[in-house]
Design a protein around this motif. Sequence first.
Motif, PDB file in Angstrom:
ATOM      1  N   LEU A   7       0.847  -1.189   0.000  1.00 44.01           N
ATOM      2  CA  LEU A   7       0.000   0.000   0.000  1.00 44.01           C
ATOM      3  C   LEU A   7       0.884   1.240   0.000  1.00 44.01           C
ATOM      4  O   LEU A   7       1.869   1.320   0.741  1.00 44.01           O
ATOM      5  N   VAL A  92      -6.611  -4.539  -0.098  1.00 41.94           N
ATOM      6  CA  VAL A  92      -5.248  -4.938  -0.451  1.00 41.94           C
ATOM      7  C   VAL A  92      -5.270  -6.381  -0.947  1.00 41.94           C
ATOM      8  O   VAL A  92      -5.749  -7.279  -0.248  1.00 41.94           O
ATOM      9  N   THR A 239      -9.508   2.986  -3.586  1.00 42.71           N
ATOM     10  CA  THR A 239      -8.130   2.592  -3.861  1.00 42.71           C
ATOM     11  C   THR A 239      -8.033   2.084  -5.295  1.00 42.71           C
ATOM     12  O   THR A 239      -8.898   1.338  -5.759  1.00 42.71           O
TER      13      THR A 239
END
Length: 408
Positions: A7, A92, A239
């Motif tokens: 990340l 993630v 994201t």
Amino acid sequence: MADYGKLKVSLVEGGTARPIPGATVEIARTGEPDRTLESLVTDSPGQTESIELEAPPLEYSMEPVEEQPYSEYNVKIQADGFEPLLVSGVQVFSGQLALQNQGLVGTGKGDYEILAIGPHTLFGEYPPKIAESEIKDISATGKVVLSRVVIPEYVVVHDGAITDNTAADYYVLYKDYIKNVASCEIYSTWPTETLRANILAIMSFTLNRVYTEWYRNKSYDFTITSLTAYDQKWIHGKTVYESISQVVDSIFNCYLSRPDVTQPILAQYCDGRQVSCPNRMSQWGSKSLGDEGFSAEEILRYYYGIDIYKNTAEIISGIPSTWPVTVLTIGSSGDKVRQMQAQLNTIAGDYPAMPVIKVDGIYGSATADAVETFQRIFNLPVTGQVDFATWYKISQIYVGVSKIAELT
């Protein structure tokens, strides 16, 4: 969890490309928000280092299984002079670099604004798309449509039902919109050609809405909605992933066409597991074809027919100058090199990690070093050469940092 992903958080002043250094970023599991795993500080380009975080096994995202294929984290952001922000549910994936790009606003010290990222469309439950014709009949309406296909600088995303006047409208850079949608609709772990096929469909769908002025001709003041029933999933604050970002940067001026049809094809698609859509692309099916070695064009023809082809828009809005078609590298010279050097120097005024170079129109080793630094900061393949993706990223960041200068 046996696997790891990465990340990286990047912060800019809202509505610009000016970085925010010295911001504090705290990362925790979404299920344990008070237990900080990492505490980071942004550097001069406004970015944190890339950190490793636990993620579910890679195979969870490679087949349609019941297990959640991504882990979820909270990202808490504080910066002097800006409103604090909490992004909840950052996803993630194993082996992937997740890019959490945020624009901070305001000058107060109020409560945290909370951005909650919902489940991925391939994992959560979302309504299917309402089937539409891929080519809109615009000849008899008498309403305004574009005279040619144009890549817009922004799209206006209505974040709610079409008739919901209380839903927010967001002005989103076109490329950022495509990256967001692709990161919501497909898994970044999939084969590159599968990513390309799906991203081409997403861009073509979007440009059909732009070209036909679909919602504006129905008296709405937006380009597209965030609802899967009508359009494509888009999540404010979502994201995005390096693998998806790099594909979008390399083909963002493309769309799907059929012979003798001017408008981009409204290329609808579905997951092919929870929802079926005859004569449209199956996302999981496209992944299987990518595994078999199909190219993006072959995948698209498999679903949309053999006469579908990739087209390119002649006009890209919001940029100072078009790419010179040939890659700029050591030994190149001329006005395009000079323009690029001047833009890099302007960018260096806000990104001190970048060297200031001589604006002489000659592509030497110093220019190549500056380009490499730029590519490294903005998650492009580091080649030291200015290809299509790098040229337009330089243009985008140049325009973004110039906006501050215009305001002041």
